[in-house]
Design a protein around this motif. Structure first.
Motif, PDB file in Angstrom:
ATOM      1  N   SER A   3       0.882  -1.238  -0.013  1.00 56.40           N
ATOM      2  CA  SER A   3      -0.115   0.029  -0.014  1.00 56.40           C
ATOM      3  C   SER A   3       0.909   1.235  -0.079  1.00 56.40           C
ATOM      4  O   SER A   3       0.841   1.943  -1.083  1.00 56.40           O
ATOM      5  CB  SER A   3      -0.873   0.053   1.100  1.00 56.40           C
ATOM      6  N   ILE A   4       1.608   1.590   0.993  1.00 60.12           N
ATOM      7  CA  ILE A   4       2.276   2.963   1.144  1.00 60.12           C
ATOM      8  C   ILE A   4       3.579   2.683   0.991  1.00 60.12           C
ATOM      9  O   ILE A   4       4.526   3.825   0.940  1.00 60.12           O
ATOM     10  CB  ILE A   4       2.173   3.584   2.684  1.00 60.12           C
ATOM     11  N   ARG A  26      -6.379  -1.492   2.123  1.00 60.86           N
ATOM     12  CA  ARG A  26      -7.301  -0.679   1.507  1.00 60.86           C
ATOM     13  C   ARG A  26      -7.370   0.679   2.194  1.00 60.86           C
ATOM     14  O   ARG A  26      -7.573   1.838   1.655  1.00 60.86           O
ATOM     15  CB  ARG A  26      -8.586  -1.256   1.128  1.00 60.86           C
ATOM     16  N   VAL A  27      -7.437   0.571   3.629  1.00 60.76           N
ATOM     17  CA  VAL A  27      -7.382   1.741   4.416  1.00 60.76           C
ATOM     18  C   VAL A  27      -6.204   2.750   4.127  1.00 60.76           C
ATOM     19  O   VAL A  27      -6.196   3.767   3.831  1.00 60.76           O
ATOM     20  CB  VAL A  27      -7.431   1.426   6.038  1.00 60.76           C
ATOM     21  N   MET A  50      -6.516   4.663  12.513  1.00 63.46           N
ATOM     22  CA  MET A  50      -7.921   4.062  12.103  1.00 63.46           C
ATOM     23  C   MET A  50      -8.876   4.449  13.092  1.00 63.46           C
ATOM     24  O   MET A  50     -10.123   4.770  12.644  1.00 63.46           O
ATOM     25  CB  MET A  50      -7.804   2.464  11.877  1.00 63.46           C
ATOM     26  N   LYS A  51      -8.778   4.621  14.257  1.00 63.69           N
ATOM     27  CA  LYS A  51      -9.885   4.988  15.192  1.00 63.69           C
ATOM     28  C   LYS A  51      -9.984   6.535  15.156  1.00 63.69           C
ATOM     29  O   LYS A  51     -11.238   6.771  15.302  1.00 63.69           O
ATOM     30  CB  LYS A  51      -9.166   5.071  16.660  1.00 63.69           C
ATOM     31  N   LEU A  70     -14.080   1.699   5.921  1.00 63.11           N
ATOM     32  CA  LEU A  70     -13.031   0.421   6.117  1.00 63.11           C
ATOM     33  C   LEU A  70     -12.635   0.628   7.404  1.00 63.11           C
ATOM     34  O   LEU A  70     -12.595  -0.659   7.883  1.00 63.11           O
ATOM     35  CB  LEU A  70     -11.997   0.995   5.133  1.00 63.11           C
ATOM     36  N   CYS A  71     -12.208   1.785   8.130  1.00 68.23           N
ATOM     37  CA  CYS A  71     -11.750   1.920   9.363  1.00 68.23           C
ATOM     38  C   CYS A  71     -12.818   1.453  10.596  1.00 68.23           C
ATOM     39  O   CYS A  71     -12.493   0.410  11.311  1.00 68.23           O
ATOM     40  CB  CYS A  71     -11.305   3.213   9.720  1.00 68.23           C
TER      41      CYS A  71
END
Length: 409
Positions: free
Chosen positions: A111-112, A238-239, A292-293, A306-307
């Protein structure tokens, strides 16, 4: 100058007491690069399936080092010459073999961070530490890279029956409670030998090898490729992809400085310099989870959903089949999502997607496991074993999956 006692002992739930053999290894364990592994889960989000799977890469690295100590003792007892500096090189190489893992490592690698594997990052950490420790890691790096002329040493670090696998199968089995993966790593190590500087297993250890390969197959299907764990890893990937996409469009997402750096910059093999390594060393599971939170309350439909799915363990539905899934099924789920929430195809693709998973317990063409027969001949495990299922284990098994939302997101 510190006068700290560096001959410490760790109490490990798998092996009991693990002794740090010398002050150099103590200093490497104490280094902030290595201490970061306390904050990197060994099994990513598998604790969403197996609640006990909260052990870290720190545990695994120490366990692998312990097994390497045992392997060195066994080989020396059998007359295999291992010099003191070679012993040190082996212990350091196995201790640091996973130091390059990032948070939810495989998700991050897709991803990153582009085209930079955790093995490459491990090597960069080792080279950085080698400078700091005045060249003390030079031999360990040579062994880790597979360049050292004594091949069995490289095989102890990376092969199909190395100390890495010998620890993680036993450890992951213990923490997940999946008994089928519990291997007798001590028995395997006792059966080790080296012939012409190549690693072999003595004939009387053949059943232990068979059990090891079967256990590996079980662990992949039951644990590492478990459908819920698979969905969770895909969602984290995906996040991070969505977050990076939004940041590139100018959106400001609240997160740690370390994570922000990787969201703002294109990081690949050529751009992964010392500064990037320094920032990477500050990144761990907590950065991702805390982000994510925060992001579950974002305005973006994709990122927030997603999160929320991961934080609340309300994941996508997954269907696994032995044959490729028809595109028509995928399109039907995607169109239903687009119509329900009035989103674009690009946005819907974050929730509806397909892929494949492969399980091959034994790769006969990649550093095969050799059995030393009593006659002195050496045979590959598949030919030496009278178990017909070993031949089957050497063939890759591919399954196909499709993920899509439950009735209501």
């Amino acid at each position: 100058m510190s006068t700290k006692n560096k001959l410490k002992i760790f109490n490990d739930p798998i092996y009991g007491f693990i002794t740090i053999p010398n002050s150099l290894i103590f200093d490497l364990i104490q280094h902030k690069y290595f201490q970061r592994l306390r904050r990197i889960s060994q099994m990513g989000l598998s604790y969403l399936v197996y609640p006990g799977a909260h052990h870290t890469r720190f545990h695994h690295a120490l366990g692998s080092m312990y097994l390497m100590q045992q392997a060195i003792n066994v080989l020396r007892f059998k007359g295999v010459s291992i010099a003191h500096d070679e012993e040190n090189g082996l212990l350091i190489a196995i201790l640091l073999h996973d130091i390059g893992h990032g948070p939810f490592s495989h998700a991050m690698e897709h991803s990153i961070v582009n085209d930079v594997s955790h093995e490459e990052i491990s090597l960069r950490f080792m080279e950085e530490l080698n400078e700091e420790f005045n060249g003390s890691l030079t031999l360990a790096i040579s062994i880790f890279k597979g360049e050292y002329p004594r091949k069995f040493m490289c095989q102890l670090i990376s092969s199909q029956i190395d100390m890495d696998r010998a620890d993680y199968l036993k450890r992951d089995s213990f923490y997940t409670g999946v008994a089928e993966g519990n291997i007798n790593s001590e028995r395997l190590i006792t059966m080790l030998n080296a012939v012409n500087d190549e690693l072999v297993i003595e004939e009387k250890g053949i059943y232990s090898v068979e059990k090891f390969l079967v256990a590996r197959r079980f662990m992949y299907w039951q644990v590492y490729l478990h459908k819920t764990g698979l969905v969770a890893e895909q969602l984290v990937t995906r996040v991070l992809k969505r977050a990076k996409e939004l940041v590139s469009l100018g959106l400001n997402l609240r997160c740690s400085d370390a994570l922000s750096y990787f969201l703002r910059n294109e990081v690949n093999a050529s751009s992964f310099d010392k500064q990037t390594l320094s920032v990477f060393s500050k990144l761990d599971d907590y950065d991702i989870v805390s982000a994510m939170k925060e992001w579950q309350h974002a305005d973006d439909f994709v990122l927030s959903n997603l999160c929320e799915m991961i934080i609340n363990r309300d994941l996508l539905k997954i269907k696994i089949k032995n044959k490729p899934i028809k595109n028509s099924e995928l399109i039907a789920h995607r169109n239903a999502l687009i119509n329900t929430y009035d989103i674009s195809k690009v946005e819907a693709d974050y929730f509806v997607f397909q892929g494949e998973i492969t399980n091959q317990a034994y790769q006969a063409k990649r550093q095969n496991i050799n059995i030393l027969l009593k006659s002195g001949k050496i045979k590959d495990i598949v030919k030496a074993s009278n178990q017909l299922n070993l031949k089957a284990l050497s063939k890759p098994v591919t399954k196909y999956y499709m993920c899509y939302p439950k009735n209501k997101m």
